[in-house]
Each structure stands twice: as structure tokens, then as C-alpha cells.
Design an enzyme around this catalytic site. Structure first.
Site, PDB file in Angstrom:
ATOM      1  N   LYS A 134      69.482  44.909  62.392  1.00 51.68           N
ATOM      2  CA  LYS A 134      70.557  45.404  63.243  1.00 51.68           C
ATOM      3  C   LYS A 134      71.897  44.779  62.840  1.00 51.68           C
ATOM      4  O   LYS A 134      72.917  45.466  62.711  1.00 51.68           O
ATOM      5  CB  LYS A 134      70.236  45.056  64.707  1.00 51.68           C
ATOM      6  CG  LYS A 134      71.366  45.252  65.667  1.00 51.68           C
ATOM      7  CD  LYS A 134      71.661  46.705  65.885  1.00 51.68           C
ATOM      8  CE  LYS A 134      73.004  46.913  66.536  1.00 51.68           C
ATOM      9  NZ  LYS A 134      73.247  48.273  66.945  1.00 51.68           N
TER      10      LYS A 134
ATOM     11  N   CYS B 281      80.470  46.582  69.263  1.00 52.71           N
ATOM     12  CA  CYS B 281      79.370  46.373  68.309  1.00 52.71           C
ATOM     13  C   CYS B 281      79.881  45.815  66.995  1.00 52.71           C
ATOM     14  O   CYS B 281      79.653  44.653  66.662  1.00 52.71           O
ATOM     15  CB  CYS B 281      78.666  47.693  68.059  1.00 52.71           C
ATOM     16  SG  CYS B 281      78.236  48.528  69.582  1.00 52.71           S
TER      17      CYS B 281
HETATM   18  N1  SAJ Z   1      86.367  52.736  62.020  1.00 48.66           N
HETATM   19  C1  SAJ Z   1      87.360  52.697  61.058  1.00 48.66           C
HETATM   20  N2  SAJ Z   1      87.175  53.408  59.914  1.00 48.66           N
HETATM   21  C2  SAJ Z   1      86.052  54.151  59.699  1.00 48.66           C
HETATM   22  C3  SAJ Z   1      85.034  54.163  60.671  1.00 48.66           C
HETATM   23  C4  SAJ Z   1      85.227  53.446  61.832  1.00 48.66           C
HETATM   24  O1  SAJ Z   1      88.396  52.044  61.214  1.00 48.66           O
HETATM   25  O2  SAJ Z   1      85.960  54.782  58.637  1.00 48.66           O
HETATM   26  C5  SAJ Z   1      86.549  51.973  63.261  1.00 48.66           C
HETATM   27  C6  SAJ Z   1      86.498  52.828  64.527  1.00 48.66           C
HETATM   28  O3  SAJ Z   1      87.720  53.444  64.803  1.00 48.66           O
HETATM   29  C7  SAJ Z   1      86.090  51.812  65.556  1.00 48.66           C
HETATM   30  C8  SAJ Z   1      85.159  50.878  64.768  1.00 48.66           C
HETATM   31  O4  SAJ Z   1      85.444  51.103  63.412  1.00 48.66           O
HETATM   32  O5  SAJ Z   1      87.201  51.062  66.009  1.00 48.66           O
HETATM   33  C9  SAJ Z   1      83.690  51.096  65.002  1.00 48.66           C
HETATM   34  O6  SAJ Z   1      83.378  52.465  65.129  1.00 48.66           O
HETATM   35  P1  SAJ Z   1      82.065  53.124  64.491  1.00 48.66           P
HETATM   36  O7  SAJ Z   1      82.091  54.569  64.785  1.00 48.66           O
HETATM   37  O8  SAJ Z   1      81.943  52.746  63.069  1.00 48.66           O
HETATM   38  O9  SAJ Z   1      80.865  52.382  65.200  1.00 48.66           O
HETATM   39  P2  SAJ Z   1      80.439  52.116  66.734  1.00 48.66           P
HETATM   40  O10 SAJ Z   1      80.887  50.730  67.075  1.00 48.66           O
HETATM   41  O11 SAJ Z   1      80.819  53.222  67.627  1.00 48.66           O
HETATM   42  O12 SAJ Z   1      78.833  52.164  66.583  1.00 48.66           O
HETATM   43  C10 SAJ Z   1      78.210  51.322  65.636  1.00 48.66           C
HETATM   44  C11 SAJ Z   1      77.187  52.148  64.838  1.00 48.66           C
HETATM   45  N3  SAJ Z   1      76.705  51.369  63.695  1.00 48.66           N
HETATM   46  C12 SAJ Z   1      76.764  51.838  62.424  1.00 48.66           C
HETATM   47  O13 SAJ Z   1      77.237  52.909  62.161  1.00 48.66           O
HETATM   48  C13 SAJ Z   1      76.198  50.946  61.371  1.00 48.66           C
HETATM   49  C14 SAJ Z   1      76.034  52.557  65.742  1.00 48.66           C
HETATM   50  O14 SAJ Z   1      75.010  53.209  64.985  1.00 48.66           O
HETATM   51  C15 SAJ Z   1      75.449  51.322  66.434  1.00 48.66           C
HETATM   52  O15 SAJ Z   1      74.378  51.672  67.310  1.00 48.66           O
HETATM   53  C16 SAJ Z   1      76.545  50.692  67.262  1.00 48.66           C
HETATM   54  O16 SAJ Z   1      77.578  50.249  66.349  1.00 48.66           O
HETATM   55  C17 SAJ Z   1      75.974  49.508  68.023  1.00 48.66           C
HETATM   56  O17 SAJ Z   1      75.743  49.665  69.228  1.00 48.66           O
HETATM   57  O18 SAJ Z   1      75.708  48.477  67.424  1.00 48.66           O
END
Ligand code: SAJ
Length: 435
Positions: free
Chosen positions: A215, A269
């Protein structure tokens, strides 16, 4: 192993959908939360978080009587711990002159303690909360064994991380592959029998520490990849390159997939979990630590860029910040980099009016959230796009123009079409684009 009744401790973003999904798949579920507001909201047929499809699911689970909500656990066949594991607000660790955050495990500890009086031989306990490596065996197991029962011979104990994406939780809960790490093989198998009630994706069995590490690795991998995108955006600006064009071209390489730069990494997360690895082994996690620092510093880079639009002085400048959530199309404001940008703009003397289509009645101390877009932009000099919510991305600049005296636009997420905005009479700036 057969299950009839499950007790889910923690009814937040993960615990509530999980409790409901078990309840709609044939199990009797007791949902437990220590927050009286959560309990009363659910009892009155409401929900305290917003997630597409969740309201209906809660109604289905509660109206059939399969889900009841309580403020403390009761006897059950299985117990699931799904409480938050944030980092400590004040305390920080330091390694090699570089600070790192420390996990706040108090909720896991007290959830485990609350199970002890109800733990019976043959029960299964599953920890779902994202936790530092070895939490299941070093923290949860000794607490549960305070009951006089031994993990393994007397009861099953497993770690099974949630991996669902906010905004898609209901679908991903059943469709994603599920990792179940047991403290021994029978515990992992008991966990599999439980989650088989609703999981349609592959179920992978392993040991509890591997599952914890998996995780943390997943979210750390994403954090590091976003950090490199953010760092590229800074380099691009320095070298007079458009990062968005550069990424598009680089991603045509068959083995390259650069993520999007933005105002930083937020949420509960990805901006938290990598610290659990740094805290556990700071001497071995230097890249992970550096990536966290890069992402945490990104709001400063956005604000530094915006400052240059006003001759490096933001005093008295009127700015409209569009989007406050931690990412597009969710209402979750936790660890939101957009809010940090707003606060930094204010610290630099700007007056900021915010618009967040998903959150109207929340109060964030020191942040002025306007009820409508029009209210947020009618008296301003600059529109800053901070979160690519669909409703904001789809704004037609031709229709925005008469609503605002602003003629400057700064896009921090690559969500708007520069040519459209310029054609409509705006001067357009973008994160990661050098002059
Ligand atoms: N972000 C960027 N650039 C990107 C992608 C995301 O700046 O290209 C930013 C987003 O705007 C946000 C942050 O990253 O601020 C996180 O967003 P996210 O969509 O990447 O992830 P979370 O936090 O919504 O969900 C993640 C997921 N993990 C992965 O994709 C490895 C999800 O599957 C997990 O279940 C979740 O964390 C968790 O609960 O741990």
C-alpha cells in the site's frame, strides 16, 4: 470460514462505503464511529461525506436493516478497522538535516482497544487503515492479545489496504484487486473468505507486512512521479519551455508516462503515506523524502510565478482562486494544495476571493469562499485556476469576460485552452511555461 456479522470501526471515506457494501452483500453490519455528528447524520438518513453513489448505498443498507450505526463495537464474527492515520500536526522528525512527518496512530490504537472486550475465539480482525510497516504485528496484535486470546491459534488477524480512488470508491471497492496479508496463512484465507462477499477483482494473499508495504509503495510511487512532473515544470519555466507540450511529446515514448504538474499534492493519502516509510527508515528513504519536499514546496512555486505577474508585489492585489478541493471533482479539502496557494497569496498581501463548486457552506478559517462564481470574480484582477473541476474547466471565456474586470489568467493545472482565453481578450499565463 463463514461470516454472518461484521463490525466496521470508522465510518469515513473508506469505512462507510465498506460497511454499506458488506451490508448489501448479505452480511449483518454494525458501523461504529466515535463522532456523534457522524452517527446522528447517518441515523437521520444523511451522509457526512460526499461520494458519488454513496447516499443511495447508505439508504439501501440502512433501510433493509442490514446496517446499523453505533458509537461502540459489539460482538461480531469479524472486525474491520478503517480509521484515519494522519500525520502529527506539530511534531516532526529530522534526518540528515531534512524534516519528516510522523504518523499519528492514536485512532488505530484506540480502535483496536475498543475491540478487545468483544473479541472471541475464531474471530477475524482486519486492519484497513494505511499504516507504517509492521503496524499489524507490532501495534495491533499486542493490543488485541490483551484479551487473553492469541493471534493465530485463537483468532485471525490480517491487513488489507483499501486502494480505491475518491470519486470512484463504490465501483473500485468491488472491482479493484484486493491484497490480504495475514499474520499467518489461515488469517489471510479468512480475510479472503470475508472480502469474497463483494470483491469481484483478484484477491491476492500475502503476509501482513508485505500488504502494508504494498500500500505504501503504491502511493509513494505516485507521489514520486508527480514530484518529477512538478520539478520538470520548474525546469521548463527556467529554460523557456512549455512543460505541457514537452510532456505530451515525451509521453509518445512507449515507456514514458509523465504525470501532470500542478499546485502540489493533496488529499489524505498520497501527501501522507510516503512519510510512513521515511519515518520507519529515514536512512533508506531519501528519494521518497525528497519527493515529498518537492511536492510540499510546489504551492510556493505557483505563488512565486503569480507574483511575477505583478512586478513581484502582491500587496493590495485582488485575486480570484477557482477551485479549493485537493483534486478535481471531489469535495474533499484535506491537505489541499489549492488552499495553501490561497493562504500564501494572502500572506503576500493579496486579497483572495475563492470559488469552490463542491463546497459552499464549509468554513475554512481565513479563506473567503464566495457562494457563486460571479461573486468570486466580479471585483478582481486575476483569475487563478487551482483545481480542474469539470465545471470550471468547461467555462467559456467569452461568457466569463463580461462578469469580471480581470484580464489576467493563471492556469496552475493545465485545464484551460490558452488560445480560447486569449482570443476572448485575456492574457494567459500557465504553470511551467517559461517566457
Ligand atoms: N495529482 C497531480 N498530478 C497528477 C495526478 C495527481 O498533481 O498527475 C495530485 C492531485 O491533484 C491530488 C494528489 O495528486 O492533489 C493525489 O491525487 P490522486 O488522484 O493521485 O490520488 P488520491 O489521493 O485521490 O488516491 C490515491 C490513489 N492511489 C494511487 O493512485 C496509487 C488511490 O488508489 C488510493 O486508494 C488512495 O490514494 C488512498 O486512499 O490511499
Amino acid at each position: 470460514m463463514q461470516f454472518k456479522k461484521v463490525c466496521v470501526i470508522g465510518l469515513g471515506y473508506i469505512g462507510l462505503p465498506t460497511a454499506c457494501t458488506f451490508a448489501t452483500h448479505g452480511l449483518q453490519v454494525v458501523g461504529v464511529d466515535i463522532n456523534p455528528h457522524v452517527i446522528s447524520t447517518l441515523k437521520n438518513g444523511g451522509i457526512h461525506i460526499s461520494e458519488p453513489g454513496l447516499r443511495l448505498l447508505v439508504q439501501e443498507a440502512t433501510s433493509s436493516g442490514s446496517l446499523v450505526v453505533r458509537d461502540s463495537p459489539e460482538d461480531a464474527d469479524a472486525f474491520i478497522i478503517a480509521v484515519p492515520t494522519p500525520f502529527l500536526e506539530v511534531d516532526q522528525g529530522v534526518y540528515n538535516g531534512r524534516s519528516h512527518r510522523l504518523a499519528d496512530m492514536r485512532a488505530v490504537k484506540s480502535a483496536a482497544e475498543s475491540i478487545v472486550p468483544f473479541l472471541r475465539a475464531g474471530n477475524l480482525v482486519v486492519l484497513e487503515s494505511t499504516s507504517p510497516p509492521r503496524t499489524t504485528i507490532n501495534l495491533v496484535q499486542p493490543i488485541l492479545e490483551g484479551s487473553g486470546l492469541k493471534a493465530g491459534p485463537d483468532f485471525h488477524l490480517a491487513y488489507s489496504p483499501e486502494r480505491v480512488l475518491p470519486g470512484q470508491i463504490i465501483r473500485e471497492l468491488t472491482e479493484n484487486a484486493r491484497v490480504i496479508g495475514g499474520i499467518d496463512r489461515p488469517s489471510a484465507e479468512a480475510g479472503r473468505d470475508l472480502y469474497l462477499h463483494f470483491v469481484k477483482g483478484e484477491i491476492v494473499l500475502t503476509d501482513s507486512t508485505t500488504a502494508e508495504m504494498v500500500k505504501l509503495m503504491e502511493n509513494t510511487y505516485r507521489d514520486i512521479n508527480i514530484a518529477v512532473a512538478n520539478e520538470f515544470s520548474r525546469l521548463a519555466r527556467r529554460f523557456g519551455v512549455d512543460i505541457w507540450e514537452a510532456i505530451q511529446i515525451a509521453n509518445r515514448h512507449p515507456r514514458v508516462k509523465i504525470l501532470n504538474p500542478g499546485p502540489g499534492v493533496g488529499g489524505h493519502c498520497i501527501s501522507v503515506d510516503p512519510w510512513f516509510l521515511v519515518e520507519a527508515a529515514p536512512d533508506l528513504a531519501e528519494l521518497i523524502s525528497a519527493a515529498r519536499h518537492v511536492n510540499d514546496a510546489q504551492p510556493h512555486f505557483v505563488v512565486d510565478h503569480i507574483k511575477t505577474l505583478f512586478g513581484n508585489d502582491l500587496h493590495g492585489r485582488r485575486v480570484s482562486a477557482l477551485g479549493l478541493a485537493f483534486k478535481p471533482d471531489v469535495d474533499d479539502l484535506r491537505e489541499s494544495p489549492a488552499i495553501q496557494v490561497v493562504k500564501l497569496l494572502q500572506e503576500n498581501g493579496a486579497m483572495v476571493h475563492c470559488y469552490e463548486p463542491y463546497v459552499q457552506d464549509t468554513v475554512i478559517p481565513g479563506v473567503m469562499i464566495m457562494p457563486t462564481l460571479e461573486d468570486a470574480i466580479h471585483d478582481t484582477e486575476l483569475l487563478v485556476l487551482l483545481v480542474g473541476h469539470k465545471a470550471i474547466r468547461d467555462l467559456d471565456p467569452g461568457q466569463v469576460l463580461p462578469l469580471t474586470p480581470a484580464r489576467l489568467v493563471f492556469d496552475a493545472v493545465g485545464g484551460w485552452d490558452e488560445h480560447l482565453w486569449e482570443k476572448s481578450g485575456f492574457t494567459f499565463y500557465k504553470l511551467g511555461v517559461g517566457e
